[in-house]
Design an enzyme around this catalytic site. Structure first.
Site, mmCIF file in Angstrom:
data_model
loop_
_atom_site.group_PDB
_atom_site.id
_atom_site.type_symbol
_atom_site.label_atom_id
_atom_site.label_comp_id
_atom_site.label_asym_id
_atom_site.label_seq_id
_atom_site.Cartn_x
_atom_site.Cartn_y
_atom_site.Cartn_z
ATOM 1 N N HIS A 136 -2.649 1.158 6.604
ATOM 2 C CA HIS A 136 -3.161 0.208 7.586
ATOM 3 C C HIS A 136 -1.937 -0.515 8.169
ATOM 4 O O HIS A 136 -0.942 -0.690 7.466
ATOM 5 C CB HIS A 136 -4.063 -0.776 6.837
ATOM 6 C CG HIS A 136 -4.793 -1.772 7.674
ATOM 7 N ND1 HIS A 136 -4.170 -2.842 8.268
ATOM 8 C CD2 HIS A 136 -6.107 -1.872 8.003
ATOM 9 C CE1 HIS A 136 -5.068 -3.558 8.929
ATOM 10 N NE2 HIS A 136 -6.255 -2.991 8.785
ATOM 11 N N ASP A 213 -1.719 -2.025 -1.722
ATOM 12 C CA ASP A 213 -2.698 -2.658 -0.847
ATOM 13 C C ASP A 213 -4.080 -2.304 -1.400
ATOM 14 O O ASP A 213 -4.535 -1.171 -1.279
ATOM 15 C CB ASP A 213 -2.510 -2.128 0.578
ATOM 16 C CG ASP A 213 -3.592 -2.621 1.535
ATOM 17 O OD1 ASP A 213 -4.506 -3.351 1.096
ATOM 18 O OD2 ASP A 213 -3.527 -2.256 2.723
ATOM 19 N N GLN A 216 -9.052 -2.125 0.198
ATOM 20 C CA GLN A 216 -10.202 -1.218 0.227
ATOM 21 C C GLN A 216 -10.571 -0.701 -1.161
ATOM 22 O O GLN A 216 -11.488 0.101 -1.291
ATOM 23 C CB GLN A 216 -9.915 -0.019 1.150
ATOM 24 C CG GLN A 216 -9.654 -0.385 2.602
ATOM 25 C CD GLN A 216 -10.896 -0.869 3.329
ATOM 26 O OE1 GLN A 216 -12.027 -0.593 2.914
ATOM 27 N NE2 GLN A 216 -10.712 -1.588 4.428
ATOM 28 N N LYS A 239 -13.678 -8.839 2.226
ATOM 29 C CA LYS A 239 -14.157 -7.460 2.105
ATOM 30 C C LYS A 239 -14.898 -7.233 0.792
ATOM 31 O O LYS A 239 -15.342 -6.130 0.506
ATOM 32 C CB LYS A 239 -12.976 -6.490 2.199
ATOM 33 C CG LYS A 239 -12.322 -6.437 3.582
ATOM 34 C CD LYS A 239 -11.365 -5.270 3.673
ATOM 35 C CE LYS A 239 -10.306 -5.432 4.743
ATOM 36 N NZ LYS A 239 -10.825 -5.234 6.102
ATOM 37 N N CYS A 379 -6.783 0.146 12.903
ATOM 38 C CA CYS A 379 -5.465 -0.386 12.503
ATOM 39 C C CYS A 379 -4.660 0.644 11.724
ATOM 40 O O CYS A 379 -3.900 0.289 10.814
ATOM 41 C CB CYS A 379 -5.595 -1.680 11.703
ATOM 42 S SG CYS A 379 -6.374 -3.003 12.631
#
Lengths: 425, 158
Positions: A136, A213, A216, A239, A379
């Site tokens: 991303h 990261d 997600q 999220k 993104c």
């Protein structure tokens, strides 16, 4: 997997927004949780309760409300840290995952001028920073900028045609010059779950740090920082059923202590004189200004909510949805899945193209039917370029989605094909 | 159904059979615009010529373009070339202004069909804020290229 099955109807009842209609009284089919999740009443109530009963600026003041607010904030930190298997004092609150990643990138360039005790984190010419082609922008641009500021070199892992990370040159890419490897745990476009442990082992063998990261992954599967074997983990509250405006950086304690601040100001200081200041210990060193206590409390409530359901059960439910979606969306004529078509090591983002119809137009037809998806490059522009797509349509799932939602998606894609005259009649 | 209101037949026709598409010579300025939210892009060239009466008025002699994007952005580029080619720059700028106002009207605009002709079909698009940029992409590229061309002509005149 032995996880108990989710009772989707009961879960949906906790999310007031899922009961509303959109575009001419169509029931909402929300397939955009990869962008942001919806919030259960329990989270909204926790935030409201904080404002109605305990609101005060935390870590300031000695009145009763200030004490209660500070306790609530620090208790939230402990809950959120435990959610990823971390000690509370290794969790820093940020605005979102993007800011958490920037915090590390800026700490690394600030280290160059912050004195001997921070030299360990400094990077410069000859050093290398490694990312992946599936990042991303939030885990790509901060590293491009770090390299630009410091003269370090940016390198990256490519991806295979199947949508997996290409690790064939792992030993070349991650070498003794590498200072940090920054990669996503789960791709927001492809859904791919990366073999973080394997990469971290190589990185640590050559003395490099690893930042993951988890924007997600943390919302969708059990994540334990010790099991992952990494140094930093970034994720966003919004999220994972939590409020907007709060994110988390987890970092190993010794590293956080070796990092100079990113944002300076009130409450991150040790002592302040007119011409210089010293820094507080982490995590306060990285939390300048009055922090987002109500959002921390809301995010802790989200962790409690997810824990009560069980992250194993959430992951198993999404796995079943993805398997179903890959089968039914993937078998539509003219539809190409961008990402692994094999549901193993794959999370709940299903991106696809439809021959002859631009994703914006696919999204418009779906929206007209109440189905909310994301369209565009999500993104992740370089990744789209890699797969020869200007943009894709992405459906992303969460614990409140049902098989009927996937059916609505499939029917919507068919309708788009009919409307734009690309379906064989 | 709302879809039909947005995707008027005129729009779908232009999307399937775009007019004036493909980059051509001669041209005197080019611009490249990207919609950063979706990656759609257009490369657009303009050719301005002095009007036949030899007075100050410049005419839009040609607009050519190459583009990738959704039905709305593609159709809008096509309709725009139909509308603007042959007009004086001042007239074309007035059409741009009218079209921009329509796009920003949030579905409440009352388009002047005398000025906008086929472009009135985009009125429905203005109800969808996320798609307004699609409709304006080529128009903004035209404006940009035209401003560049005018600047060059001015320099040349000095």
């Amino acid at each position: 997997m032995t996880a108990r099955e989710l009772d989707v109807e009961t879960i949906r009842a906790d999310f007031p927004i899922l009961a509303r209609t959109v575009r001419d009284e169509r029931p909402l089919v929300y397939l955009d949780s990869g962008a942001t999740s919806q919030k259960p009443r329990q989270v909204l109530d926790a935030e409201r309760e904080f404002y109605e009963r305990h609101n005060a600026a935390v870590h300031r003041g000695a009145h009763q409300l200030a004490e209660e607010a500070t306790d609530a904030y620090e208790q939230a930190r402990a809950t959120i840290a435990a959610f990823v298997g971390a000690p509370a004092d290794e969790v820093v609150f940020t605005k979102n995952a993007t800011e958490a990643i920037n915090l590390v990138a800026y700490a690394m360039s600030n280290a160059a001028t912050a004195g001997e005790e921070f030299a360990r984190m400094a990077v410069g010419p000859g050093d290398e920073v490694v990312v992946t082609e599936m990042e991303h922008h939030a885990n790509l641009v901060p590293w491009q900028e770090l390299c630009r500021r410091t003269g370090a070199t940016l390198r990256w892992f490519g991806v295979t045609d199947e949508g997996r990370l290409d690790l064939s040159n792992l030993d070349d890419l991650v070498n003794e010059r590498t200072r940090i490897v920054a990669l996503t745990h789960q791709s927001n476009v492809l859904g791919t779950v990366n073999p973080v442990r394997q990469i971290a082992e190589r990185a640590h063998a050559v003395g490099a740090l690893v930042l993951v990261d988890g924007a997600q992954s943390v919302p969708h599967m059990p994540v334990d920082v010790t099991e992952l074997g990494v140094d930093f983990l970034a994720f966003s509250g919004h999220k994972m059923c939590g409020p907007n405006g709060i994110g988390v950086l987890w970092g190993r304690g010794e590293l956080l202590r070796a990092m100079p601040p990113f944002i300076t100001g009130g409450s991150m200081i040790g002592t302040v004189h007119m011409d210089h200041s010293t820094w507080a210990d982490p995590p306060q060193r990285f939390e300048a200004g009055v922090p987002m206590a109500p959002q921390a409390v809301g995010l802790a409530a989200a962790c409690d909510y997810l824990n009560a359901i069980g992250m194993d059960a959430v992951a198993a439910h999404e796995h079943a949805l993805v398997e179903y979606a890959l089968k039914h969306v993937g078998s539509l004529e003219g539809v190409r899945i961008v990402g692994p078509t094999d549901p193993e090591a794959r999370g709940g983002a299903v991106s696809f193209t439809v021959d002859g119809i631009h994703p914006h137009d696919v999204g418009q037809v779906l929206d007209d039917r109440g189905v909310a998806v994301r369209v565009g490059h999500h993104c992740a522009w370089p990744l789209h370029r890699r797969y020869g797509a200007v943009a894709t349509t992405r459906a992303s799932f969460y614990l409140y989605n049902s098989f009927a939602d996937v059916d609505a998606l499939v029917e919507g894609i068919r309708e788009a094909q009919r409307f734009f005259g690309v379906a064989r009649s | 159904m709302k879809l039909d209101a947005m995707y008027q037949e005129i729009i779908l026709d232009h999307y399937r059979n775009p007019h004036h598409k493909g980059l051509r010579e001669p041209f005197d300025a080019e611009s490249h615009h990207i919609n950063p939210t979706c990656g759609d892009e257009v490369t657009l060239r303009v050719l301005l010529e002095s009007a036949e009466d030899g007075k100050d008025a410049l005419t839009v002699a040609d607009i050519s373009y190459d583009s990738m994007g959704c039905s709305i952005s593609q159709a809008s580029a096509s309709v725009m070339t139909d509308l603007l080619i042959g007009k004086t720059v001042d007239e074309a700028m007035a059409v741009l202004e009218e079209f921009t106002a329509l796009m920003q009207s949030k579905g409440k605009g009352e388009p002047d069909e005398g000025v906008l002709e086929d472009a009135v079909a985009f009125a429905g698009v203005s109800k969808y804020p996320a798609r307004v940029k699609c409709a304006l992409l080529a128009w903004m590229a035209w404006k940009d290229a035209t401003v560049k061309s005018l600047a060059t002509q001015k320099e040349g005149a000095v």
